[in-house]
Write a protein that holds these residues in place. Structure first.
Motif, mmCIF file in Angstrom:
data_model
loop_
_atom_site.group_PDB
_atom_site.id
_atom_site.type_symbol
_atom_site.label_atom_id
_atom_site.label_comp_id
_atom_site.label_asym_id
_atom_site.label_seq_id
_atom_site.Cartn_x
_atom_site.Cartn_y
_atom_site.Cartn_z
ATOM 1 N N VAL A 30 0.823 -1.209 0.000
ATOM 2 C CA VAL A 30 0.000 0.000 0.000
ATOM 3 C C VAL A 30 0.858 1.259 0.000
ATOM 4 N N ILE A 31 1.912 1.262 0.806
ATOM 5 C CA ILE A 31 2.765 2.453 0.920
ATOM 6 C C ILE A 31 3.409 2.787 -0.425
ATOM 7 N N PHE A 32 3.936 1.761 -1.082
ATOM 8 C CA PHE A 32 4.568 1.983 -2.391
ATOM 9 C C PHE A 32 3.553 2.542 -3.383
ATOM 10 N N ASP A 33 2.374 1.935 -3.456
ATOM 11 C CA ASP A 33 1.348 2.377 -4.400
ATOM 12 C C ASP A 33 0.956 3.823 -4.152
ATOM 13 N N GLU A 34 0.839 4.193 -2.894
ATOM 14 C CA GLU A 34 0.470 5.572 -2.553
ATOM 15 C C GLU A 34 1.566 6.550 -2.966
ATOM 16 N N GLU A 35 2.818 6.178 -2.712
ATOM 17 C CA GLU A 35 3.939 7.060 -3.058
ATOM 18 C C GLU A 35 4.087 7.185 -4.577
ATOM 19 N N LEU A 36 3.877 6.080 -5.286
ATOM 20 C CA LEU A 36 3.953 6.122 -6.743
ATOM 21 C C LEU A 36 2.837 6.997 -7.308
ATOM 22 N N LYS A 37 1.662 6.905 -6.723
ATOM 23 C CA LYS A 37 0.534 7.735 -7.151
ATOM 24 C C LYS A 37 0.849 9.217 -6.949
ATOM 25 N N LYS A 38 1.461 9.553 -5.811
ATOM 26 C CA LYS A 38 1.849 10.942 -5.540
ATOM 27 C C LYS A 38 2.876 11.412 -6.562
ATOM 28 N N LEU A 39 3.804 10.518 -6.884
ATOM 29 C CA LEU A 39 4.845 10.856 -7.853
ATOM 30 C C LEU A 39 4.230 11.157 -9.214
ATOM 31 N N ARG A 40 3.306 10.316 -9.632
ATOM 32 C CA ARG A 40 2.657 10.504 -10.927
ATOM 33 C C ARG A 40 1.819 11.778 -10.935
ATOM 34 N N THR A 41 1.167 12.071 -9.808
ATOM 35 C CA THR A 41 0.366 13.294 -9.724
ATOM 36 C C THR A 41 1.245 14.528 -9.861
ATOM 37 N N ARG A 42 2.379 14.509 -9.181
ATOM 38 C CA ARG A 42 3.317 15.638 -9.287
ATOM 39 C C ARG A 42 3.815 15.800 -10.723
ATOM 40 N N PHE A 43 4.064 14.683 -11.381
ATOM 41 C CA PHE A 43 4.527 14.731 -12.766
ATOM 42 C C PHE A 43 3.460 15.350 -13.668
ATOM 43 N N MET A 44 2.206 14.951 -13.473
ATOM 44 C CA MET A 44 1.108 15.505 -14.258
ATOM 45 C C MET A 44 0.983 17.012 -14.024
ATOM 46 N N GLU A 45 1.103 17.434 -12.785
ATOM 47 C CA GLU A 45 1.027 18.860 -12.454
ATOM 48 C C GLU A 45 2.147 19.633 -13.137
ATOM 49 N N MET A 46 3.307 19.023 -13.182
ATOM 50 C CA MET A 46 4.451 19.641 -13.854
ATOM 51 C C MET A 46 4.162 19.825 -15.344
ATOM 52 N N GLY A 47 3.548 18.824 -15.957
ATOM 53 C CA GLY A 47 3.181 18.922 -17.366
ATOM 54 C C GLY A 47 2.158 20.011 -17.618
ATOM 55 N N ILE A 48 1.181 20.130 -16.740
ATOM 56 C CA ILE A 48 0.158 21.184 -16.858
ATOM 57 C C ILE A 48 0.801 22.556 -16.752
ATOM 58 N N ASP A 49 1.720 22.697 -15.797
ATOM 59 C CA ASP A 49 2.411 23.977 -15.625
ATOM 60 C C ASP A 49 3.235 24.333 -16.866
ATOM 61 N N ALA A 50 3.896 23.345 -17.454
ATOM 62 C CA ALA A 50 4.696 23.595 -18.651
ATOM 63 C C ALA A 50 3.814 24.032 -19.815
ATOM 64 N N SER A 51 2.659 23.386 -19.962
ATOM 65 C CA SER A 51 1.726 23.757 -21.025
ATOM 66 C C SER A 51 1.253 25.190 -20.854
ATOM 67 N N GLU A 52 0.961 25.567 -19.624
ATOM 68 C CA GLU A 52 0.496 26.929 -19.351
ATOM 69 C C GLU A 52 1.593 27.948 -19.637
ATOM 70 N N GLN A 53 2.827 27.595 -19.302
ATOM 71 C CA GLN A 53 3.952 28.495 -19.561
ATOM 72 C C GLN A 53 4.162 28.711 -21.057
ATOM 73 N N ILE A 54 4.074 27.629 -21.818
ATOM 74 C CA ILE A 54 4.235 27.746 -23.274
ATOM 75 C C ILE A 54 3.133 28.620 -23.865
ATOM 76 N N TYR A 55 1.905 28.399 -23.411
ATOM 77 C CA TYR A 55 0.768 29.191 -23.899
ATOM 78 C C TYR A 55 0.968 30.680 -23.603
ATOM 79 N N LYS A 56 1.312 30.991 -22.362
ATOM 80 C CA LYS A 56 1.483 32.389 -21.975
ATOM 81 C C LYS A 56 2.639 33.046 -22.721
ATOM 82 N N ALA A 57 3.727 32.306 -22.868
ATOM 83 C CA ALA A 57 4.904 32.864 -23.543
ATOM 84 C C ALA A 57 4.600 33.171 -25.003
#
Length: 238
Positions: free
Chosen positions: A3-30
């Protein structure tokens, strides 16, 4: 793995997705700052330049800690490694957004070219669609979508080659506009490189699913593809 591993991996993937969203927004604004000649918006992009870099460092620390403490199986190991590698590509997208924002601030507005700017808007939209699709493909390990993203990069490459020729032709006609035209060249180059890094992300999706690294960039697997496609398009219009 537990359970602990699955939860940590899920958090990791969520952070990665957020990073992608932020990059998309930066490209759009720029890109919007550039085509709208909006220096204030460009400075807003520059003010948040460190955000994606910090997100990458945080992801790297979490990923390394997860591997060290949990000793994942091969399939889970691939998921973590893919995040480590792919986060670097996303960080590069943030760098390109920063370069475009700087171009917006330093741009010679007196010699702007509306036709080139429309194509920059088109390139930006395709790049953002590619990024959104590849992030979704990552969530669901959708290999078919990953290949489709790579195919979309051909559209970016075709616009890049076409606009590069337009810029060079304009330079020959109007030397006074060369500084502005050089800036256009920089912006379209940054967008073209952004497309390449998104294709890299698609390759990591394939790695997760199939356990192998493949070359998906159409321009690398077939160097003459863009020229042929442009030739076909010109013939079809004639």
């Amino acid at each position: 793995m537990g359970v602990i591993f699955d939860e940590e991996l899920k958090k990791l993937r969520t952070r990665f997705m957020e990073m992608g969203i932020d990059a998309s927004e930066q490209i759009y604004k720029a890109a919007k700052a550039f085509t709208d000649h909006d220096s204030a918006l460009a400075r807003e992009v520059l003010a948040t330049d460190a955000q994606i870099n910090d997100e990458e460092i945080s992801l790297e620390k979490r990923a390394l800690k997860l591997m060290a403490l949990q000793q994942p199986l091969a399939s889970d190991f691939r998921k973590i490694i893919s995040i480590l590698k792919a986060s670097n590509d996303v960080e590069r997208l943030g760098d390109y957004a920063t370069h475009i924002a700087r171009s917006a601030i330093n741009f010679d507005k007196k010699n702007h070219n509306g036709e080139i700017e429309k194509e920059i808007e088109k390139m930006t939209e395709i790049v953002r669609q590619m990024l959104e699709k590849v992030m979704d493909a990552y969530v669901y390990t959708n290999e078919k979508a990953a290949y489709e993203v790579a195919d979309q990069d051909l559209k970016v490459d075709m616009i890049y080659v076409t606009e590069q020729k337009r810029v060079l032709a304009a330079m020959m006609k109007n030397q006074a506009a060369i500084p502005a035209l050089e800036t256009y060249m920089t912006v379209i180059r940054n967008l073209e490189r952004a497309g390449d890094h998104i294709v890299n992300l698609a390759e990591w999706v394939i790695y997760i699913g199939a356990g192998k690294l493949v070359e998906l960039n159409p321009g690398k697997t077939d160097p003459d593809l863009v020229k042929r496609k442009l030739g076909e398009a010109k013939w079809a219009m004639s």
